[in-house]
Design a protein around this motif. Sequence first.
Motif, PDB file in Angstrom:
ATOM      1  N   VAL A 249      -4.291  68.845  24.965  1.00 32.96           N
ATOM      2  CA  VAL A 249      -3.911  68.235  23.689  1.00 32.96           C
ATOM      3  C   VAL A 249      -5.169  67.963  22.873  1.00 32.96           C
ATOM      4  CG1 VAL A 249      -2.634  66.344  22.596  1.00 32.96           C
ATOM      5  CG2 VAL A 249      -1.969  67.146  24.865  1.00 32.96           C
ATOM      6  N   LEU A 250      -5.027  68.073  21.561  1.00 31.72           N
ATOM      7  CA  LEU A 250      -6.106  67.743  20.631  1.00 31.72           C
ATOM      8  C   LEU A 250      -5.523  67.016  19.437  1.00 31.72           C
ATOM      9  CD1 LEU A 250      -6.066  69.849  17.940  1.00 31.72           C
ATOM     10  CD2 LEU A 250      -6.760  71.451  19.690  1.00 31.72           C
ATOM     11  N   VAL A 251      -6.421  66.433  18.625  1.00 29.03           N
ATOM     12  CA  VAL A 251      -6.029  65.742  17.398  1.00 29.03           C
ATOM     13  C   VAL A 251      -6.751  66.390  16.230  1.00 29.03           C
ATOM     14  CG1 VAL A 251      -6.016  63.558  16.138  1.00 29.03           C
ATOM     15  CG2 VAL A 251      -5.630  63.571  18.601  1.00 29.03           C
ATOM     16  N   LYS A 252      -6.002  66.746  15.204  1.00 29.39           N
ATOM     17  CA  LYS A 252      -6.570  67.282  13.970  1.00 29.39           C
ATOM     18  C   LYS A 252      -6.469  66.222  12.876  1.00 29.39           C
ATOM     19  CE  LYS A 252      -5.800  72.252  14.541  1.00 29.39           C
ATOM     20  NZ  LYS A 252      -5.100  73.455  13.996  1.00 29.39           N
ATOM     21  N   GLY A 253      -7.571  65.996  12.181  1.00 23.41           N
ATOM     22  CA  GLY A 253      -7.589  65.103  11.029  1.00 23.41           C
ATOM     23  C   GLY A 253      -7.823  65.897   9.768  1.00 23.41           C
ATOM     24  N   ALA A 254      -7.102  65.558   8.708  1.00 23.23           N
ATOM     25  CA  ALA A 254      -7.214  66.296   7.456  1.00 23.23           C
ATOM     26  C   ALA A 254      -7.206  65.333   6.287  1.00 23.23           C
ATOM     27  CB  ALA A 254      -6.081  67.310   7.324  1.00 23.23           C
ATOM     28  N   VAL A 255      -8.134  65.530   5.358  1.00 22.59           N
ATOM     29  CA  VAL A 255      -8.165  64.849   4.070  1.00 22.59           C
ATOM     30  C   VAL A 255      -8.342  65.925   3.017  1.00 22.59           C
ATOM     31  CG1 VAL A 255      -9.357  63.200   2.594  1.00 22.59           C
ATOM     32  CG2 VAL A 255      -9.132  62.732   5.031  1.00 22.59           C
ATOM     33  N   MET A 256      -7.348  66.075   2.140  1.00 19.13           N
ATOM     34  CA  MET A 256      -7.321  67.165   1.173  1.00 19.13           C
ATOM     35  C   MET A 256      -7.378  68.494   1.932  1.00 19.13           C
ATOM     36  SD  MET A 256      -9.712  65.535  -1.859  1.00 19.13           S
ATOM     37  CE  MET A 256      -9.444  66.966  -2.926  1.00 19.13           C
ATOM     38  N   ASN A 257      -8.374  69.333   1.650  1.00 21.22           N
ATOM     39  CA  ASN A 257      -8.438  70.637   2.309  1.00 21.22           C
ATOM     40  C   ASN A 257      -9.464  70.682   3.426  1.00 21.22           C
ATOM     41  OD1 ASN A 257     -10.624  70.381   0.681  1.00 21.22           O
ATOM     42  ND2 ASN A 257     -10.562  72.450  -0.168  1.00 21.22           N
ATOM     43  N   MET A 258      -9.981  69.514   3.839  1.00 20.20           N
ATOM     44  CA  MET A 258     -10.965  69.467   4.917  1.00 20.20           C
ATOM     45  C   MET A 258     -10.265  69.065   6.205  1.00 20.20           C
ATOM     46  SD  MET A 258     -14.077  70.106   5.497  1.00 20.20           S
ATOM     47  CE  MET A 258     -15.075  70.005   6.971  1.00 20.20           C
ATOM     48  N   VAL A 259     -10.451  69.896   7.255  1.00 21.44           N
ATOM     49  CA  VAL A 259      -9.789  69.674   8.532  1.00 21.44           C
ATOM     50  C   VAL A 259     -10.851  69.604   9.623  1.00 21.44           C
ATOM     51  CG1 VAL A 259      -8.102  70.535  10.189  1.00 21.44           C
ATOM     52  CG2 VAL A 259      -7.729  70.892   7.736  1.00 21.44           C
ATOM     53  N   ASP A 283      -6.838  58.385  -3.827  1.00 20.69           N
ATOM     54  CA  ASP A 283      -5.465  58.855  -4.012  1.00 20.69           C
ATOM     55  C   ASP A 283      -4.976  59.706  -2.842  1.00 20.69           C
ATOM     56  OD1 ASP A 283      -5.497  57.642  -6.506  1.00 20.69           O
ATOM     57  OD2 ASP A 283      -6.290  59.442  -7.480  1.00 20.69           O
ATOM     58  N   GLU A 284      -5.897  60.101  -1.946  1.00 20.48           N
ATOM     59  CA  GLU A 284      -5.522  61.009  -0.880  1.00 20.48           C
ATOM     60  C   GLU A 284      -4.957  60.258   0.317  1.00 20.48           C
ATOM     61  OE1 GLU A 284      -8.586  60.737  -2.026  1.00 20.48           O
ATOM     62  OE2 GLU A 284      -8.855  62.462  -3.360  1.00 20.48           O
ATOM     63  N   GLN A 285      -4.436  61.011   1.258  1.00 23.57           N
ATOM     64  CA  GLN A 285      -3.941  60.483   2.514  1.00 23.57           C
ATOM     65  C   GLN A 285      -4.703  61.115   3.665  1.00 23.57           C
ATOM     66  OE1 GLN A 285       0.323  61.263   2.501  1.00 23.57           O
ATOM     67  NE2 GLN A 285       0.754  59.108   2.073  1.00 23.57           N
ATOM     68  N   LEU A 286      -4.892  60.314   4.708  1.00 23.37           N
ATOM     69  CA  LEU A 286      -5.442  60.823   5.955  1.00 23.37           C
ATOM     70  C   LEU A 286      -4.274  61.281   6.818  1.00 23.37           C
ATOM     71  CD1 LEU A 286      -7.642  61.214   8.140  1.00 23.37           C
ATOM     72  CD2 LEU A 286      -7.323  58.796   8.723  1.00 23.37           C
ATOM     73  N   VAL A 287      -4.295  62.551   7.203  1.00 22.21           N
ATOM     74  CA  VAL A 287      -3.217  63.134   7.999  1.00 22.21           C
ATOM     75  C   VAL A 287      -3.765  63.419   9.387  1.00 22.21           C
ATOM     76  CG1 VAL A 287      -1.526  64.985   8.200  1.00 22.21           C
ATOM     77  CG2 VAL A 287      -2.204  64.147   5.937  1.00 22.21           C
ATOM     78  N   LEU A 288      -3.197  62.770  10.391  1.00 14.79           N
ATOM     79  CA  LEU A 288      -3.575  62.983  11.781  1.00 14.79           C
ATOM     80  C   LEU A 288      -2.436  63.703  12.487  1.00 14.79           C
ATOM     81  CD1 LEU A 288      -5.225  59.557  12.694  1.00 14.79           C
ATOM     82  CD2 LEU A 288      -6.371  61.710  12.126  1.00 14.79           C
ATOM     83  N   THR A 289      -2.755  64.814  13.113  1.00 11.49           N
ATOM     84  CA  THR A 289      -1.764  65.638  13.784  1.00 11.49           C
ATOM     85  C   THR A 289      -2.156  65.818  15.240  1.00 11.49           C
ATOM     86  OG1 THR A 289      -1.397  66.837  11.725  1.00 11.49           O
ATOM     87  CG2 THR A 289      -0.499  67.818  13.727  1.00 11.49           C
ATOM     88  N   VAL A 290      -1.235  65.491  16.147  1.00  4.61           N
ATOM     89  CA  VAL A 290      -1.451  65.723  17.576  1.00  4.61           C
ATOM     90  C   VAL A 290      -0.814  67.062  17.937  1.00  4.61           C
ATOM     91  CG1 VAL A 290      -1.093  64.828  19.908  1.00  4.61           C
ATOM     92  CG2 VAL A 290      -1.420  63.238  17.998  1.00  4.61           C
ATOM     93  N   GLU A 291      -1.610  67.966  18.511  1.00  2.00           N
ATOM     94  CA  GLU A 291      -1.133  69.301  18.847  1.00  2.00           C
ATOM     95  C   GLU A 291      -1.459  69.611  20.298  1.00  2.00           C
ATOM     96  OE1 GLU A 291      -2.703  72.116  16.116  1.00  2.00           O
ATOM     97  OE2 GLU A 291      -1.942  71.084  14.331  1.00  2.00           O
ATOM     98  N   ASP A 299       0.995  73.958  19.151  1.00  2.00           N
ATOM     99  CA  ASP A 299       2.277  73.435  18.706  1.00  2.00           C
ATOM    100  C   ASP A 299       2.118  71.962  18.353  1.00  2.00           C
ATOM    101  OD1 ASP A 299       4.907  73.427  18.044  1.00  2.00           O
ATOM    102  OD2 ASP A 299       5.628  73.065  20.087  1.00  2.00           O
ATOM    103  N   ILE A 300       2.735  71.544  17.233  1.00  2.00           N
ATOM    104  CA  ILE A 300       2.615  70.166  16.750  1.00  2.00           C
ATOM    105  C   ILE A 300       3.509  69.258  17.586  1.00  2.00           C
ATOM    106  CG2 ILE A 300       2.993  68.631  14.790  1.00  2.00           C
ATOM    107  CD1 ILE A 300       2.371  70.927  12.938  1.00  2.00           C
ATOM    108  N   VAL A 301       2.902  68.202  18.139  1.00  4.14           N
ATOM    109  CA  VAL A 301       3.645  67.185  18.879  1.00  4.14           C
ATOM    110  C   VAL A 301       4.130  66.093  17.935  1.00  4.14           C
ATOM    111  CG1 VAL A 301       3.513  65.478  20.733  1.00  4.14           C
ATOM    112  CG2 VAL A 301       2.349  67.680  20.976  1.00  4.14           C
ATOM    113  N   GLY A 302       3.291  65.697  16.996  1.00  7.60           N
ATOM    114  CA  GLY A 302       3.653  64.672  16.030  1.00  7.60           C
ATOM    115  C   GLY A 302       2.500  64.421  15.085  1.00  7.60           C
TER     116      GLY A 302
END
Length: 794
Positions: A249-259, A283-291, A299-302
């Motif tokens: 498992v890994l975690v991806k963090g994204a802000v705008m187009n930077m991952v 105005d942006e959001q921090l998106v954290l994705t566990v894959e 595959d995205i877990v959440g």
Amino acid sequence: MARQNPNQNQNQNQNQTQNQNTNPIPNLRSPEIDEFNLRETRPSLGGGRVPGNERFGTAFDLVEQMHYLYIRLVKARNLQPNRGNANSLPDPFVEIKLGNFIANTKHFEKNPNPIWNQVFAYPKDRIQSLTLEMTVRDKDNGEEDNAIGGLSFDIIELPVRVPPDSPLAAQWYRLENGSEGELMVAVWMGTQADESFPDSWHLDSLSVDGDGIVNIRSKVYLSPRLWYVRVHVIEAQELQSNSNRQTEVLVKGAVMNMVLRTRLLSRPVWNEDLMFVVAEPFDEQLVLTVEEKLGNKEDIVGKCLIPLHNVEKRMDTRVVSSKWYNLEKHTRDDNGEVNVVQLNSKIHIRVCLDGGYHVLDELTQYSSDLRATHRLLGSASIGVLELGILNANGLTPMKTRNGRGAVDAYCVAKYGQKWIRTRTVIDSLNPKWNEQYTWEVFDPCTVITIVVFDNNHLQDVANGGGTKDSRIGKVRIRLSTLETDRIYTHSYPLIVLHPSGVKKMGEIQLVVRFTCVSLLNLMQMYTQPLLPNMHYIHPLSVFQQDSLRHQATQIMALRLNRAEPALRREVVEYMLDVGSSMWSVRKSKANYCRLVDVLSSLISFCKWLNDICIWTRPVLTVLVHLLFLIAVYNPQLMMISVLVYVIMFGAWSYRSRSRHPPHMDIKLSHADRFNGDELDEEFDGFPSSKNGDILKMRYDRLRSVGSRIQTVIGDMATQGERIQNLTTWRDPRATAMFLVFCFGLAVILYVVPVRGVVIAIGLFVMRHPGLRNRLPSAPMNFFRRLPARTDGLL
């Protein structure tokens, strides 16, 4: 919008042809020619005063005064059409005539009370008439527009306005020729210090269409305040795997187009930092994705979404409390709608906005500001930097217009958060700006950057999205090299490196003055850390610096491109020296020569000491022996002598100090000694666009250069490992011999005075050649026989 008399057009074409003939396109230049050097100038500043060491203290005193005739057309009322139909409404516009020059305002359809609010500026030295005529016309679809009425002003009788006088009030004037309409207008003589100057329509810009006029005006920009987003990913719990077997498992963090992503682990405990750059407002959001890793895909877990405006800010080293966030599952149904499902899975993170760093300039060697992002950490101003951009001479034509070379030049200067852009001078190889700007200085060890560009966004702006402004040349000035309260007036060469070699694109004349508020505060800055404390308490790795600089540059280019007029991406990237860290043979040679020049003094001292030791000049050697003995018996005298020598050398060097600011040096850059293929390789993109034999040849050359660097680094590592192995018993006999030697030396130093030991060593080193042996000494032989870790290399 504007039309010009044919005779006037012919005169301007003749002037441009003369400029082109006197300023031909330069070819490759020889470095011995003085045109690549800095030249001191003596312009007439502040209305006729020649700069010296005195301070003028008035506005716009660092530029030459330029006098203009200003015409402010505000509005009109009760305009009657002149079409024979009394019930129709006019389509009014104003025609301005001054000698052979004619300009028109925009027109309004079916409006008897139009509002223009336009200001026109005419250089006083180009006025060819004593009368200014303004005619209100009704725009007709026929061949000739009908005149509604007009006004005329005597140029000699116009008032003169000098700031800080209040703006001249516009007045209503009844139109002549029997018309009932009135026109509100103000006409005066002024300089470029007038508030109307930046937004006025100038003589050379009336040929620009309405969409392109915004791209020629001078503006001041403030770069966005940048913050670091530090996301410390700790762990995750109760993950719902999509597979029946154990996965990674890994975690991806994204802000705008930077991952960014963490490591891939089978046990979801990471304890890693992901760092992003964001700009106010958040105005942006921090998106954290566990894959999870399933074969060759992930595959995205959440995922969880964190608005940045809710993230806690910090400016010190305190630890921000961590939080558990619930993960969500985002699915899309057949209708394309996104469904959000709350999961029992959680992720444990610590996120904050770090304001204790300075986000952009500390990552480059040309820093223009070294303050922390958080305002509470800001220091007081220590001085003021004033820059006067006078003119440019002999610019190289960058494009073709009407069958001849042309350039539409403007300047961009950056210092700290403040960027400035001068007015674009249309179609001139010798543009005159005469604009003055001021910055607050918080650290003297900073650099101001000035760049000249060619504007390619004047016509057909809507279809010119792919056109880029061409770079003409760059100037950098380090403030710490300037004397306080002195006015520097120099003409700087504009030098650009092309694949065909180095070219001089012209010269730009600048006036610079650095004024110090308090000398004590200025000197105190030299004792302060260069960067904010967070850079030393929680330093950034080299890989983080590269990533963060790339993010900061992209955000800066995006924000400044949204201004009006826009500072486009190519301008921002060139100002921030994007790509300057790319490898090239030329830069490697230049840095090697810089290193040799720095070590030349040490090499010269070693050669001098070797001449003493081998008795090349016996008289000098005997004198050195005497001085050596005196220094040993009077060690305090030796230290005093060294300090006196340093003081005398520094005092003697004061006479030969540089009186000019630093500038682009083609010899230092090795731009004058170039190889065609090396320059072609330097301008090649990344990844390379070449193939075949060219790429093979460059790869072989890189391997050759790399092998020499590899050998040098290996030799340095070998010597260091030998020193370490003196006491590690890697070679038991050698370590035992070294320890016995240290014991014997300790006994000798205990019995024999230190002075006697130093005398013995010094006289042994400087002994006569007849007492020397050509073979290496015993200590050197012992050191070279020590083991290193080279035996374990494959």
